[in-house]
Design a protein around this motif. Structure first.
Motif, PDB file in Angstrom:
ATOM      1  N   ALA A  94     -31.113  29.900  -9.394  1.00 49.93           N
ATOM      2  CA  ALA A  94     -32.206  30.124  -9.475  1.00 49.93           C
ATOM      3  C   ALA A  94     -32.039  29.175 -10.246  1.00 49.93           C
ATOM      4  CB  ALA A  94     -32.955  30.896  -9.805  1.00 49.93           C
ATOM      5  N   GLY A  95     -32.024  28.177  -9.861  1.00 49.93           N
ATOM      6  CA  GLY A  95     -32.121  26.208 -10.913  1.00 49.93           C
ATOM      7  C   GLY A  95     -31.676  26.582 -12.099  1.00 49.93           C
ATOM      8  N   GLN A  96     -31.434  27.612 -12.962  1.00 50.23           N
ATOM      9  CA  GLN A  96     -30.959  28.162 -14.066  1.00 50.23           C
ATOM     10  C   GLN A  96     -29.212  27.656 -14.284  1.00 50.23           C
ATOM     11  OE1 GLN A  96     -33.080  30.976 -16.145  1.00 50.23           O
ATOM     12  NE2 GLN A  96     -34.925  29.970 -15.662  1.00 50.23           N
ATOM     13  N   THR A  97     -29.124  26.935 -15.275  1.00 50.52           N
ATOM     14  CA  THR A  97     -27.230  26.804 -15.026  1.00 50.52           C
ATOM     15  C   THR A  97     -26.560  27.452 -16.894  1.00 50.52           C
ATOM     16  OG1 THR A  97     -26.872  24.937 -13.765  1.00 50.52           O
ATOM     17  CG2 THR A  97     -25.090  25.598 -15.155  1.00 50.52           C
ATOM     18  N   ARG A  98     -26.569  28.658 -16.587  1.00 57.00           N
ATOM     19  CA  ARG A  98     -25.407  29.141 -17.624  1.00 57.00           C
ATOM     20  C   ARG A  98     -23.943  29.144 -17.730  1.00 57.00           C
ATOM     21  NH1 ARG A  98     -24.923  36.059 -18.005  1.00 57.00           N
ATOM     22  NH2 ARG A  98     -24.212  34.920 -20.514  1.00 57.00           N
ATOM     23  N   ARG A  99     -23.642  28.658 -18.732  1.00 58.03           N
ATOM     24  CA  ARG A  99     -21.735  27.851 -19.183  1.00 58.03           C
ATOM     25  C   ARG A  99     -21.218  29.165 -20.213  1.00 58.03           C
ATOM     26  NH1 ARG A  99     -18.260  23.923 -18.840  1.00 58.03           N
ATOM     27  NH2 ARG A  99     -16.830  23.893 -20.080  1.00 58.03           N
ATOM     28  N   CYS A 100     -20.576  29.494 -19.720  1.00 57.06           N
ATOM     29  CA  CYS A 100     -19.582  30.687 -20.472  1.00 57.06           C
ATOM     30  C   CYS A 100     -18.589  30.591 -20.164  1.00 57.06           C
ATOM     31  CB  CYS A 100     -19.558  32.394 -20.833  1.00 57.06           C
ATOM     32  SG  CYS A 100     -21.739  32.815 -20.641  1.00 57.06           S
ATOM     33  N   GLU A 101     -17.426  30.217 -21.757  1.00 61.98           N
ATOM     34  CA  GLU A 101     -16.152  30.105 -21.915  1.00 61.98           C
ATOM     35  C   GLU A 101     -15.746  31.199 -23.091  1.00 61.98           C
ATOM     36  OE1 GLU A 101     -15.762  26.117 -24.441  1.00 61.98           O
ATOM     37  OE2 GLU A 101     -16.918  24.718 -22.600  1.00 61.98           O
ATOM     38  N   PHE A 102     -14.268  31.782 -22.581  1.00 60.92           N
ATOM     39  CA  PHE A 102     -13.561  32.612 -23.060  1.00 60.92           C
ATOM     40  C   PHE A 102     -12.492  31.740 -24.394  1.00 60.92           C
ATOM     41  CE2 PHE A 102     -16.451  34.306 -19.527  1.00 60.92           C
ATOM     42  CZ  PHE A 102     -16.893  35.225 -20.464  1.00 60.92           C
ATOM     43  N   ALA A 103     -11.363  32.308 -24.991  1.00 56.13           N
ATOM     44  CA  ALA A 103     -10.146  32.145 -25.147  1.00 56.13           C
ATOM     45  C   ALA A 103      -9.563  33.019 -24.003  1.00 56.13           C
ATOM     46  CB  ALA A 103     -10.171  32.209 -26.529  1.00 56.13           C
ATOM     47  N   ARG A 104      -8.811  32.025 -23.023  1.00 52.22           N
ATOM     48  CA  ARG A 104      -7.758  32.486 -22.351  1.00 52.22           C
ATOM     49  C   ARG A 104      -7.073  33.733 -22.554  1.00 52.22           C
ATOM     50  NH1 ARG A 104      -3.719  28.509 -18.153  1.00 52.22           N
ATOM     51  NH2 ARG A 104      -3.127  29.526 -17.340  1.00 52.22           N
ATOM     52  N   HIS A 105      -6.125  34.055 -24.348  1.00 45.65           N
ATOM     53  CA  HIS A 105      -5.671  35.082 -24.324  1.00 45.65           C
ATOM     54  C   HIS A 105      -6.642  36.107 -24.068  1.00 45.65           C
ATOM     55  CE1 HIS A 105      -6.740  34.244 -28.705  1.00 45.65           C
ATOM     56  NE2 HIS A 105      -6.767  33.078 -28.187  1.00 45.65           N
ATOM     57  N   ALA A 106      -7.246  35.930 -25.141  1.00 48.39           N
ATOM     58  CA  ALA A 106      -8.210  37.027 -24.904  1.00 48.39           C
ATOM     59  C   ALA A 106      -9.734  37.616 -24.687  1.00 48.39           C
ATOM     60  CB  ALA A 106      -9.131  36.453 -26.525  1.00 48.39           C
ATOM     61  N   VAL A 107      -9.444  37.088 -23.206  1.00 45.35           N
ATOM     62  CA  VAL A 107     -10.577  37.084 -22.048  1.00 45.35           C
ATOM     63  C   VAL A 107     -10.447  38.816 -21.314  1.00 45.35           C
ATOM     64  CG1 VAL A 107      -9.633  35.945 -20.258  1.00 45.35           C
ATOM     65  CG2 VAL A 107     -12.303  36.632 -20.307  1.00 45.35           C
ATOM     66  N   ARG A 108     -10.790  39.960 -21.466  1.00 44.73           N
ATOM     67  CA  ARG A 108     -10.485  41.306 -20.215  1.00 44.73           C
ATOM     68  C   ARG A 108     -11.048  40.812 -18.960  1.00 44.73           C
ATOM     69  NH1 ARG A 108     -12.622  45.023 -25.112  1.00 44.73           N
ATOM     70  NH2 ARG A 108     -13.195  46.027 -23.073  1.00 44.73           N
ATOM     71  N   ILE A 109     -10.306  41.071 -17.587  1.00 46.26           N
ATOM     72  CA  ILE A 109     -11.591  41.426 -16.803  1.00 46.26           C
ATOM     73  C   ILE A 109     -10.706  42.885 -15.672  1.00 46.26           C
ATOM     74  CG2 ILE A 109     -11.226  40.071 -14.399  1.00 46.26           C
ATOM     75  CD1 ILE A 109      -9.386  38.459 -15.605  1.00 46.26           C
ATOM     76  N   GLU A 110     -12.451  43.309 -16.419  1.00 44.43           N
ATOM     77  CA  GLU A 110     -12.283  45.066 -16.041  1.00 44.43           C
ATOM     78  C   GLU A 110     -13.547  43.982 -14.646  1.00 44.43           C
ATOM     79  OE1 GLU A 110     -14.059  46.511 -18.887  1.00 44.43           O
ATOM     80  OE2 GLU A 110     -12.592  46.015 -19.834  1.00 44.43           O
ATOM     81  N   PRO A 111     -13.058  45.419 -13.306  1.00 46.58           N
ATOM     82  CA  PRO A 111     -13.733  45.270 -11.783  1.00 46.58           C
ATOM     83  C   PRO A 111     -14.815  46.762 -12.202  1.00 46.58           C
ATOM     84  CG  PRO A 111     -12.026  45.547 -11.680  1.00 46.58           C
ATOM     85  CD  PRO A 111     -11.512  45.550 -12.997  1.00 46.58           C
ATOM     86  N   ARG A 112     -16.168  46.367 -12.395  1.00 43.04           N
ATOM     87  CA  ARG A 112     -17.451  47.422 -12.850  1.00 43.04           C
ATOM     88  C   ARG A 112     -16.911  48.782 -11.439  1.00 43.04           C
ATOM     89  NH1 ARG A 112     -20.985  46.082 -17.205  1.00 43.04           N
ATOM     90  NH2 ARG A 112     -22.042  48.089 -15.485  1.00 43.04           N
ATOM     91  N   ARG A 113     -17.034  49.746 -12.605  1.00 43.17           N
ATOM     92  CA  ARG A 113     -17.428  50.786 -11.719  1.00 43.17           C
ATOM     93  C   ARG A 113     -18.273  51.415 -11.183  1.00 43.17           C
ATOM     94  NH1 ARG A 113     -12.562  50.664 -12.714  1.00 43.17           N
ATOM     95  NH2 ARG A 113     -10.873  51.377 -13.952  1.00 43.17           N
TER      96      ARG A 113
END
Length: 153
Positions: A94-113
């Motif tokens: 809706a016209g608002q931008t959000r930017r997040c940066e994660f350290a490549r080695h410390a990010v966890r990726i989880e499909p939500r249940r």
């Protein structure tokens, strides 16, 4: 709609709404509908049905509101990019931008249940949900793809 590719910086995923009409085209459709409705309303006003013009105005205000809501979200997108030692997520809603940066080695990726079943990225005290523009059955594949790209570089 999802577009995966490799930019100059590294792997990139661009997720966008599947919109069949651009905001500019939508404006043209609205103008055409408004002119037609007003012509019909003015014709009936001259024939003695004065309330038609008031109801046409109400109809056009409701239509304009619906079109504005659509246009506001037509350019929503998510861009996930791996750049050097970072995983960068940019979300435009809706016209608002959000930017997040994660350290490549410390990010966890989880499909939500839970009910929304979006892919969740966690790291450095930040949590971002991605994949809202993908069908739910494709979200685990997106998570696996990002995970593979993170570990391959």
């Amino acid at each position: 709609m999802a577009q995966a590719g490799v930019s100059e910086q590294g792997p990139e995923w661009l997720l966008r709404r599947n919109c069949s009409i651009t905001p500019g085209q939508l404006g043209g459709v609205f103008v055409a509908l408004a002119v037609l409705s007003l012509l019909v309303a003015v014709f009936f006003w001259f024939m003695g049905a004065t309330l038609v013009l008031a109801f046409t105005a109400i109809e056009l205000m409701a239509l304009a509101t619906a079109f504005l809501v659509y246009a506001r979200h037509a350019t929503d997108r998510e861009c996930i990019r791996i750049t050097g030692g970072q995983l960068v997520v940019e979300q435009e809603l809706a016209g608002q931008t959000r930017r997040c940066e994660f350290a490549r080695h410390a990010v966890r990726i989880e499909p939500r249940r839970d009910g929304d079943r979006l892919v969740e990225l966690r790291g450095g005290g930040q949590v971002v949900k991605i994949g809202r523009f993908l069908r739910s059955e494709l979200r685990p594949a997106l998570a696996a793809e990002i995970r593979r790209a993170l570990h391959s570089g």
